[in-house]
Every structure is written in C-alpha cells, then in structure tokens.
Design a protein around this motif. Sequence first.
Motif, short mmCIF file in Angstrom:
data_model
loop_
_atom_site.label_atom_id
_atom_site.label_comp_id
_atom_site.label_asym_id
_atom_site.label_seq_id
_atom_site.Cartn_x
_atom_site.Cartn_y
_atom_site.Cartn_z
N TYR A 166 0.83 -1.20 0.00
CA TYR A 166 0.00 0.00 0.00
C TYR A 166 0.87 1.26 0.00
O TYR A 166 1.48 1.58 1.01
N ILE A 220 6.18 -8.76 19.97
CA ILE A 220 4.76 -8.88 20.37
C ILE A 220 4.02 -9.74 19.34
O ILE A 220 3.22 -10.61 19.70
N GLY A 221 4.34 -9.52 18.08
CA GLY A 221 3.70 -10.30 17.02
C GLY A 221 4.09 -11.76 17.05
O GLY A 221 3.39 -12.62 16.49
N VAL A 223 4.37 -13.60 19.75
CA VAL A 223 3.97 -14.21 21.02
C VAL A 223 3.25 -15.55 20.82
O VAL A 223 3.30 -16.42 21.69
N ASN A 224 2.64 -15.72 19.67
CA ASN A 224 1.92 -16.97 19.41
C ASN A 224 2.75 -18.00 18.66
O ASN A 224 2.22 -19.00 18.20
N TRP A 427 3.50 -2.41 16.36
CA TRP A 427 2.71 -3.63 16.28
C TRP A 427 1.43 -3.39 15.48
O TRP A 427 1.07 -4.18 14.59
N LEU A 430 2.27 -2.85 11.75
CA LEU A 430 2.56 -4.12 11.09
C LEU A 430 1.29 -4.89 10.76
O LEU A 430 1.17 -5.51 9.71
N ARG A 431 0.32 -4.85 11.68
CA ARG A 431 -0.92 -5.58 11.50
C ARG A 431 -1.71 -5.10 10.29
O ARG A 431 -2.39 -5.87 9.64
N TYR A 432 -1.60 -3.80 9.99
CA TYR A 432 -2.45 -3.24 8.94
C TYR A 432 -1.66 -2.75 7.73
O TYR A 432 -2.13 -1.87 7.00
N GLY A 433 -0.47 -3.30 7.53
CA GLY A 433 0.25 -3.06 6.30
C GLY A 433 0.94 -1.72 6.16
O GLY A 433 1.16 -1.25 5.05
N GLY B 12 -9.52 -2.52 14.29
CA GLY B 12 -8.14 -2.23 14.69
C GLY B 12 -7.52 -1.17 13.80
O GLY B 12 -6.85 -0.24 14.26
N LYS B 70 -7.69 -9.95 2.01
CA LYS B 70 -7.68 -9.91 3.48
C LYS B 70 -6.47 -9.15 4.02
O LYS B 70 -5.43 -9.13 3.41
N GLU B 71 -6.66 -8.54 5.18
CA GLU B 71 -5.58 -7.83 5.87
C GLU B 71 -4.55 -8.86 6.37
O GLU B 71 -4.88 -10.04 6.53
N PRO B 72 -3.31 -8.41 6.67
CA PRO B 72 -2.28 -9.36 7.11
C PRO B 72 -2.67 -10.15 8.35
O PRO B 72 -2.16 -11.23 8.58
N VAL B 73 -3.58 -9.61 9.19
CA VAL B 73 -3.90 -10.29 10.45
C VAL B 73 -5.08 -11.25 10.32
O VAL B 73 -5.50 -11.84 11.31
N GLU B 76 -6.38 -14.60 12.62
CA GLU B 76 -5.92 -14.58 13.99
C GLU B 76 -7.11 -14.85 14.92
O GLU B 76 -8.18 -14.28 14.75
N GLU B 80 -5.29 -15.51 20.50
CA GLU B 80 -3.98 -15.01 20.04
C GLU B 80 -3.89 -13.49 20.20
O GLU B 80 -2.87 -12.96 20.62
N LEU B 81 -4.98 -12.81 19.87
CA LEU B 81 -5.00 -11.35 20.03
C LEU B 81 -4.88 -10.97 21.51
O LEU B 81 -4.15 -10.04 21.86
N ARG B 83 -3.39 -12.62 23.82
CA ARG B 83 -1.99 -12.82 24.24
C ARG B 83 -1.14 -11.61 23.89
O ARG B 83 -0.31 -11.17 24.69
N CYS B 84 -1.32 -11.10 22.68
CA CYS B 84 -0.56 -9.92 22.25
C CYS B 84 -0.87 -8.74 23.18
O CYS B 84 0.05 -8.03 23.63
N LEU B 85 -2.15 -8.55 23.47
CA LEU B 85 -2.55 -7.42 24.32
C LEU B 85 -2.01 -7.59 25.74
O LEU B 85 -1.61 -6.62 26.38
#
Lengths: 505, 154
Positions: A166, A220-221, A223-224, A427, A430-433, B12, B70-73, B76, B80-81, B83-85
């Motif tokens: 983007y 943080i990303g 963590v899973n 964080w 990264l999640r939203y590009g 988000g 779709k968005e990169p996340v 999820e 999992e979310l 845990r991040c929080l």
Amino acid sequence: MIELDAVSAAFALLSSDLSAWLYLLPGLVIGLVFGAMPGISITMAMAFALPATLYMDFLPAIIFLTAIYTGAGFGGSVPAVLMNIPGTSSAVATTFDGYPMARAGRHNEALGVALASSVLGCLGSYLMLFLLIGPVSGLVLKLGPLEMFAVAIWGMLLLGSLAGTYLARGLLAGAFGVLLGTVGFNSAGFIRGTMGIPWLLDGVPQIPAMMGLLAASQLIGLVNTTYLITDESARKISFGKTLSGIRLTFRFPWVIMRGSIIGVLIGAIPGVGSSISNLLSYSETRRNSDDPDSFGKGNPAGVIAAEAANSSSEGGAMGTMLALGIPGGGATAILLAAFAMHNIVGGPSFIANNKDIVYALIFSNFAQAVLLLFVGLGFVYVASYIVRVPLHYLIPSVLVVSNFGAYAIEGSAAGPITLWVFAILGWAMLRYGYPVAAAVVGLLLGGLLESNLLRTYQISGGDYVDYAVQRPGALIIFALMLGSIALQAVSKRRRASKLSAGKPE
Amino acid sequence: MSSKPRRKVVWGHLVLLSVIVVTVIAYLLDARGVSTLPTNLLLIQPLSIFALILAAFILPGVFPRKDAAKEPVAGETRLELMRCLALIAALGLLAFTLERIGFDVATFLFMVATMAICGERRWWVNIGFSALFTILLIYGYGTITPFPFPLTVL
C-alpha cells in the motif's frame, strides 16, 4: 593523490609499534558482542570503551576504537538476521531479507552472506578512502543546507519503493515519522508537541523509539509462535552452510560494488550516514534486479546490498571526520573525543600534518576487515545457537534487555516508556500493512529535514528557486532524485507488463 | 437479494488511523498555537496537511468489501489477540514500574508473567529461569553500564 612518503612512514609506524596490533582483536570482539546485543548501539559500545583509551598511545587508542566500530557494525546484523532486531538504524535493511532467510531456515547462509558483505564493504570503503581522501574532503565541504535537505528527501522518497503493498500507507508512515521527528525544540527555538513532558524538549528519544518500532513490535507479534524457526530440522547449526553463504556473496560482485560506493558517498555526508546508505543500496539493488518481487522474502542480494553499504559507510564517515573534523554520527563523534583526549584536533590541519597517521589508520582498518572475517566466522557460529532457544525464553529476555538498554541510553524511565509507546504503534502498523521502516527513517530524519529546510529558507530569504539556481550541486541531487523515481516507475510498469504477459489465459 | 452488508469494518485499523489523524491534528494545532511564523511551520504545516490527505485516501480501506483481499492479520484467533494485548500490558507495567519497585523486582515479575503469556506452563521452570535471568542481567548489565539502576532486593 597518494603521497608515497607518507605511505612508507605509515608502514614504519605500524611495524614499529606492536601495541597498535594488540588492541585489534579485543576491539573486534567487544564490538561484535556489544553490536549483537539488542539495545546496545555502536556508539554505546565505543562510549564504554572510551575511558580505557586514555592510557593508550594515540594510534593504538584510535585503532582500538575503530576495531570496535568495525566489529559492532557487523555484530548488529546478527540480531537483524536472527530476530529481526537491527542493533542500529544502519542494519534496518538487513532485516528485510536477512530475517525472512532465517525464518526459512537459511540463517547460517544469511549470516555468512552478511559477514562476507561486511568484510568486502569495509575493505572496499577503506580502499576508496585511501585513494580519494583528498577529493572527497573538498566535495563534502561544499554541501550546503539545500543539498543536505535534498539528500534527506531522497532517502525518504526511496522508502516509497520499500512501502510494500500500500503506497499511501507507506507515505503516511513516513510523513508521520517525520512529524514525530520534529517534536520538541526546533533550530529556530520554537517548542512544539511536548505535551508539557520535559524529556520531549529534546525530541522523541530516537533509539528507544526505534527499538520499540522495529524490535519490540515484532516480538509482540511473535507471542503466538513457539520457535523463531518453526521447522525443527531447519534450526540446525551448520558451519558449512555459513561458509557457503560466504561463497554465495562472491556471486554478486556488482551488488557489493554498488553498495560500497553508495555507502562511502552517503557515509561521508554528516548526519546522514549508514542509516540511509543501507536503505538506498537495498532499494537500488531491488530496482535493478531481474526479480524484484523476491526482495523482502529472503533474497541474499538484499542482505549483501544492505551490509556492503552500512559497513562501507564507516570508511566514508571516517573520511569526513579525518578531513574536516566533522563527525558523521555518534561513533565518529566518539573518535573525535578520543582525538581530543590525546590533545589532537581532527580536521584539515590534522590531515595535512599527519598523513602518515591517517594512512596508518587506513591500513589498520584493512587488517581489521580481514581479521573480522575469521573472528566473525567463529562469532556467527556461536551466535547462531540463538535460533535454538524457544521463543517463550527469548521474547521476555530480549524485551527486558531492550528496556535496560532504553533506560541506559536515556538515563531515566523516558527510554522504556518511549519503547513501549512505539512498540504498540509498530505492532499496530505491522498488523495493517504500514511499513514500520518508513516511520523509523522519518523519525530519524525529521530534525535534519526541518533544520536544513529552515537554514535554506533563512539563507534564500524565502526565494527558493533563485537560491537553488545558484546551487548546482542541489540541482544535480534533485535531478538524480527525480531520475531514480522515474526509473523506479518505469521498472514497476515493466514488471507489471511482464507479469501480465506471463499470466496464463 | 442478500441481507448481508456489503462492507465490513476493520476496527483495529480504524483505531490506528484515528490515533494517527488525531495526533497529527493535535500536533499541528499545538505548533500553530506556539507561533504561525514560517520558521515554526515551514515543514510541519504542509506535511501535516499531506498526512491528513493521505489518511483520507486510506480511510476507504478501513471499510473493505467483504470479498476484498484480506488484511495481514486475517485468521488470527481471539485468544492469540488477547496474548498480544497481555504482553503489551506487561511491557507497559514494566516501563512504568522499573524505577518505583526496582529493576530487580520489576524484571522478575515481568519475566514470570510474560513466560506464562508465551506458553510456559511448568511453573518451576518459569520461576527458576526468571530468577536466574534477573540475577545475571542485573549484575551483568550493571557491570557494563555506568547508570545506577534502582534496585530493591539485589
């Protein structure tokens, strides 16, 4: 250009003083260890060692500090490859392909590539310094604020090509970073955006912010995730594969050469340095590649471009420091402090009166680069074991060490708090590009952009066009900038047409 | 005719974009409140306006069509979310309590909490590693840095 008398005097100086060589190895090891530790920068490593040089002679002291500089320069690429954490801003571009290589189980190869590129870049830069120290010093002296502004804008616009999917999000990330980089006092004396927080008067603490955006946000990303490298068989450490990475580097001579030239030229510009050169080299390599889409997904050429440029920036920054007495960044500022500790003033008079010492420093850096290949190989082998550590040990440990580093840099909780705020921001980006690197570079260059624009405004009296016409250097830089953007657009269109032509009906 | 909405909200992303827009506007207003001289606003004002225009361009992406890329996340899970929080919250607590409760206590508590968040279920391993790491870090880092880290126990 090269004064043979001074060269032979330099050889005599180095061969008669054994202590100069004794500090090479400890310097490299200290630099490697400190550079590889998240949260400790090259500048900090050199600052810690600075008091130790007080009791050394001048030449061994400077060689010791430059060995730390060289070692830390490569050391920073180890966490960049293994954990996506650039030790310094100069290793940002190393993460783009180094980390995907590690994630694909090619961590040994990536480290081998990074090591060989660093060594070759460093050798190349000091060779260029040896040949060009005279002309370069004259050229850098002519750079005015408009030229500095043009170079910084060029660096920022290049991020457009690194913006990923983007474009608007990439530009917004860069603009937001620049705005954050201007918080606090500007050079005209105005205070903006501090929200009444005293430690924001000097601006957003850059290193903790960078650590938060680039390092903590990634952790943080993760963590899973259980392991840095999910495939268990890919976590094996292989000396042979590291060596094959070194061999692989030699298949990209043009990438190394381009990276080294960019590194030296950009490194020689005060205040810009390796934080831009690695991105510029990466971007140019990607633009010229036959397969640009493979960049960012683990292409070794990306690692080579970034490492060759950031290690060669050292030679450029040393050139400016030796020739003009102007530090290009924190590391060369510490070298200048070491000069002062020995009652020596860097600059044109130093270079004119002590050419033998200048050449001795250049020769000792050749030796450092060669020695780095062997010391770094052993170090890489040890450091690679980090990928075997389960992430539930690594994530908390690295986050804590980063917090300690952020605290040590700022000397207060301002560091950890900044790290936390920017970790959340990174964080979310990264999640939203949104490309985090664009925000980081914007943050680093915000102050530089504003102060140079301001100086240009003051000198020109607001008449930019008339002033620019009198500055052919700036016009050339702007022309190169426009040329590189146009080339980028053409290559993007060519790539798109290639892709559509290659699509099955 | 389908009753399903044609667009969805990526909450988000909406929060992130709002934070950026609010920060940019607040910064511009603050800077203008300080002075409207060119020497103050030369870079900030045009760049803020540029950033707001870009945000306006991005806004439709916050409400993508259901069939859009779709968005990169995407994919999820809620756990999992969470845990991040939880990790973010622990990191914030660490940053704000380091000086108040001491680096040693704050580090130990952070280690125990985050190792549990990251999936370490064996409590004796968690506590043992956290304690050992805290001691090594406090003494190791304290040796190489000149800054006095406030401590409570060690």
